[in-house]
Design a protein around this motif. Sequence first.
Motif, PDB file in Angstrom:
ATOM      1  N   THR A 113       0.821  -1.216   0.000  1.00 58.61           N
ATOM      2  CA  THR A 113       0.000   0.000   0.000  1.00 58.61           C
ATOM      3  C   THR A 113       0.856   1.267   0.000  1.00 58.61           C
ATOM      4  O   THR A 113       0.339   2.368  -0.018  1.00 58.61           O
ATOM      5  CB  THR A 113      -0.937   0.034   1.230  1.00 58.61           C
ATOM      6  OG1 THR A 113      -0.135   0.024   2.406  1.00 58.61           O
ATOM      7  CG2 THR A 113      -1.884  -1.156   1.241  1.00 58.61           C
ATOM      8  N   ARG A 114       2.189   1.090  -0.015  1.00 54.74           N
ATOM      9  CA  ARG A 114       3.091   2.244   0.045  1.00 54.74           C
ATOM     10  C   ARG A 114       3.163   3.020  -1.271  1.00 54.74           C
ATOM     11  O   ARG A 114       3.110   2.436  -2.345  1.00 54.74           O
ATOM     12  CB  ARG A 114       4.506   1.748   0.387  1.00 54.74           C
ATOM     13  CG  ARG A 114       4.902   2.091   1.817  1.00 54.74           C
ATOM     14  CD  ARG A 114       6.297   1.585   2.116  1.00 54.74           C
ATOM     15  NE  ARG A 114       6.237   0.644   3.207  1.00 54.74           N
ATOM     16  CZ  ARG A 114       6.902  -0.507   3.271  1.00 54.74           C
ATOM     17  NH1 ARG A 114       7.701  -0.870   2.297  1.00 54.74           N
ATOM     18  NH2 ARG A 114       6.779  -1.283   4.311  1.00 54.74           N
ATOM     19  N   ILE A 115       3.307   4.314  -1.129  1.00 57.72           N
ATOM     20  CA  ILE A 115       3.554   5.155  -2.309  1.00 57.72           C
ATOM     21  C   ILE A 115       4.825   5.936  -1.981  1.00 57.72           C
ATOM     22  O   ILE A 115       4.871   6.658  -0.987  1.00 57.72           O
ATOM     23  CB  ILE A 115       2.388   6.133  -2.550  1.00 57.72           C
ATOM     24  CG1 ILE A 115       1.101   5.349  -2.850  1.00 57.72           C
ATOM     25  CG2 ILE A 115       2.719   7.099  -3.690  1.00 57.72           C
ATOM     26  CD1 ILE A 115      -0.144   6.204  -2.976  1.00 57.72           C
ATOM     27  N   GLU A 116       5.877   5.734  -2.773  1.00 54.05           N
ATOM     28  CA  GLU A 116       7.130   6.414  -2.415  1.00 54.05           C
ATOM     29  C   GLU A 116       7.959   6.793  -3.635  1.00 54.05           C
ATOM     30  O   GLU A 116       7.793   6.241  -4.722  1.00 54.05           O
ATOM     31  CB  GLU A 116       7.961   5.537  -1.469  1.00 54.05           C
ATOM     32  CG  GLU A 116       8.273   4.167  -2.011  1.00 54.05           C
ATOM     33  CD  GLU A 116       8.912   3.255  -0.970  1.00 54.05           C
ATOM     34  OE1 GLU A 116       9.394   3.758   0.062  1.00 54.05           O
ATOM     35  OE2 GLU A 116       8.934   2.035  -1.203  1.00 54.05           O
ATOM     36  N   ILE A 150       4.275   2.885  -6.765  1.00 53.80           N
ATOM     37  CA  ILE A 150       2.913   2.925  -6.228  1.00 53.80           C
ATOM     38  C   ILE A 150       2.528   1.490  -5.901  1.00 53.80           C
ATOM     39  O   ILE A 150       2.444   0.641  -6.802  1.00 53.80           O
ATOM     40  CB  ILE A 150       1.931   3.515  -7.259  1.00 53.80           C
ATOM     41  CG1 ILE A 150       2.392   4.908  -7.683  1.00 53.80           C
ATOM     42  CG2 ILE A 150       0.508   3.553  -6.701  1.00 53.80           C
ATOM     43  CD1 ILE A 150       1.692   5.443  -8.914  1.00 53.80           C
ATOM     44  N   ALA A 162      -2.605  -0.011  -3.168  1.00 50.69           N
ATOM     45  CA  ALA A 162      -2.999   1.358  -2.779  1.00 50.69           C
ATOM     46  C   ALA A 162      -4.399   1.611  -3.346  1.00 50.69           C
ATOM     47  O   ALA A 162      -4.671   1.297  -4.502  1.00 50.69           O
ATOM     48  CB  ALA A 162      -2.014   2.373  -3.341  1.00 50.69           C
ATOM     49  N   ARG A 194      -6.718   6.811  -1.796  1.00 46.33           N
ATOM     50  CA  ARG A 194      -5.386   7.078  -1.247  1.00 46.33           C
ATOM     51  C   ARG A 194      -4.496   7.729  -2.317  1.00 46.33           C
ATOM     52  O   ARG A 194      -3.820   8.718  -2.062  1.00 46.33           O
ATOM     53  CB  ARG A 194      -4.814   5.729  -0.762  1.00 46.33           C
ATOM     54  CG  ARG A 194      -3.367   5.679  -0.460  1.00 46.33           C
ATOM     55  CD  ARG A 194      -3.028   6.242   0.915  1.00 46.33           C
ATOM     56  NE  ARG A 194      -1.659   6.730   0.936  1.00 46.33           N
ATOM     57  CZ  ARG A 194      -0.582   5.956   0.896  1.00 46.33           C
ATOM     58  NH1 ARG A 194      -0.709   4.644   0.863  1.00 46.33           N
ATOM     59  NH2 ARG A 194       0.627   6.479   0.888  1.00 46.33           N
ATOM     60  N   ILE A 195      -4.536   7.173  -3.528  1.00 48.91           N
ATOM     61  CA  ILE A 195      -3.704   7.709  -4.621  1.00 48.91           C
ATOM     62  C   ILE A 195      -4.146   9.132  -4.967  1.00 48.91           C
ATOM     63  O   ILE A 195      -3.326  10.021  -5.140  1.00 48.91           O
ATOM     64  CB  ILE A 195      -3.781   6.780  -5.855  1.00 48.91           C
ATOM     65  CG1 ILE A 195      -3.117   5.438  -5.534  1.00 48.91           C
ATOM     66  CG2 ILE A 195      -3.132   7.421  -7.084  1.00 48.91           C
ATOM     67  CD1 ILE A 195      -3.368   4.351  -6.560  1.00 48.91           C
ATOM     68  N   SER A 226      -5.411  11.362  -3.163  1.00 48.85           N
ATOM     69  CA  SER A 226      -5.122  12.393  -2.160  1.00 48.85           C
ATOM     70  C   SER A 226      -3.661  12.406  -1.731  1.00 48.85           C
ATOM     71  O   SER A 226      -3.251  13.236  -0.940  1.00 48.85           O
ATOM     72  CB  SER A 226      -6.019  12.191  -0.929  1.00 48.85           C
ATOM     73  OG  SER A 226      -5.718  10.950  -0.334  1.00 48.85           O
ATOM     74  N   ASP A 227      -2.867  11.475  -2.265  1.00 49.27           N
ATOM     75  CA  ASP A 227      -1.466  11.380  -1.834  1.00 49.27           C
ATOM     76  C   ASP A 227      -0.657  12.599  -2.296  1.00 49.27           C
ATOM     77  O   ASP A 227      -0.647  12.927  -3.484  1.00 49.27           O
ATOM     78  CB  ASP A 227      -0.860  10.095  -2.412  1.00 49.27           C
ATOM     79  CG  ASP A 227       0.542   9.869  -1.902  1.00 49.27           C
ATOM     80  OD1 ASP A 227       0.668   9.397  -0.766  1.00 49.27           O
ATOM     81  OD2 ASP A 227       1.502  10.201  -2.635  1.00 49.27           O
ATOM     82  N   ARG A 268      -0.005  13.863  -6.144  1.00 48.62           N
ATOM     83  CA  ARG A 268      -0.563  15.158  -6.576  1.00 48.62           C
ATOM     84  C   ARG A 268       0.534  16.074  -7.113  1.00 48.62           C
ATOM     85  O   ARG A 268       0.314  16.848  -8.032  1.00 48.62           O
ATOM     86  CB  ARG A 268      -1.316  15.829  -5.424  1.00 48.62           C
ATOM     87  CG  ARG A 268      -2.531  15.028  -4.990  1.00 48.62           C
ATOM     88  CD  ARG A 268      -3.426  15.843  -4.096  1.00 48.62           C
ATOM     89  NE  ARG A 268      -4.193  16.799  -4.885  1.00 48.62           N
ATOM     90  CZ  ARG A 268      -5.399  16.543  -5.389  1.00 48.62           C
ATOM     91  NH1 ARG A 268      -5.973  15.382  -5.164  1.00 48.62           N
ATOM     92  NH2 ARG A 268      -6.035  17.439  -6.085  1.00 48.62           N
TER      93      ARG A 268
END
Lengths: 295, 155
Positions: free
Chosen positions: A59-62, A71, A75, A79-80, A82-83, A87
């Motif tokens: 679920t990490r976005i980094e 991504i 996720a 979540r994507i 609003s990340d 954005r």
Amino acid sequence: MFDIARYDEARSVDEAVALLAANPQARLIAGGTDVLIRIREGKQPEAHLVGIRHIAALTRIERKDDGTLFIGAAATFSRIASDPLIRQCLPVLAEAVDTVGGPQIRRVATIGGNVCNGATSADSASTLFALDAILQIQGPKGIRLTPIHQFYRGPGKVNLGPAEVLTAIVIAPESYEGYGGHYIKYAMRKAMDIATLGCSVNCKVAGGNILADVRLAFGVAAPTPIRCPEAEGVVKGKPFSLELVESFGNAAAAEINPRTSWRASREFRLHLAKELSKQALVKAFQQAGGLIHGD
Amino acid sequence: MATKRIDCTVNGQKHSLEVGVGESLLEVLRNRLHLTGTKKGCGVGECGACTVLVDGEAIDSCLFLAVWADGKAIRTIEGEAKEGQLTKVQKAFVEEGAVQCGFCTPGFVMSVTALTEKGCHCDREGLKKELSGHMCRCTGYHNIINAAEKAMREK
């Protein structure tokens, strides 16, 4: 009651791969918003499921030091959308995933599920094509990377081998840095609808008005999401002009081969392809910092 | 069918339940816990009548497996009014005439509750989008949006 005979919750990707390898009948479930509907329709009787929604790594976005974006496949769309990182770096993807279903669905449905379903209408897919996304897949033999355009094999068919799990969507820095993008979903309603046609354009501008690079992708224009290299070639390296935008739209419509379905006729989709690609290119050009004469 | 034990709280109350792996959260709420305020509408995540909060997020409980509720805090319409006192969201629905047959109301109230608790300050268009996962065939949405606006204004 869903016809589910067995459910195992994987706590790690390794465990998910092992569970799939041990039970060839088992299928993955993440958000479940498509899988459960298929089961409800009786298309997957006595389903054996391996759940991957609780694997934190998925679920990490980094962003790595070299600028590569990862991504996690699990996720959720909300979540994507609003990340802060998405954005900032991929606003076009945030826009695209915010058009999926309705808010309750977007809080549960995942981007990996959207891609792995193999639907040409997937709202994330055409944008991921236009972003030259790379899919990171883990299986019994280790980790492999595959460009998204090689992943789709036909309607509902994707290049995922036995016991393989899509773990992340990878966007290289050269695919998004300096690019502006725009996604247009054409549907009959503003929510809870499947795209009649989806169009995504990514664009890089040089010297204020040169279209240094343009990437165009469609959903529902063919059995899988597709890129349009010929239309891209028509505009690449040229100065922006409204005549050029017109040629781009014509080339896009000439390059696709949509079908008639109950949602729309082939002719209407061709018309949409022409108009949406023009609109998306103009918006993407502006997003990329391009100046339109008269602005 | 295989079963699994889940521990969760529903409206602040702890529950330990043996659920079938094919049971939806909606079915467990309605059939086991007899919390029938949450409605079953379309069953495919389109109408929003089954909306409940899972850890504060409004989701469709018809497409949410009960096994996923393990360790989660669930809120349904039954837990909102306390000692006969309506919440500000429920009051706003009453005052704005946003309730007619009532079938969609619990879901709408849960979505608006989550929005207000998150401190959402959307305008009318934003509200329409936030509530687009719900269907109401009686009030025509107008009063519902009014109620949501009112609930959001009132601290």
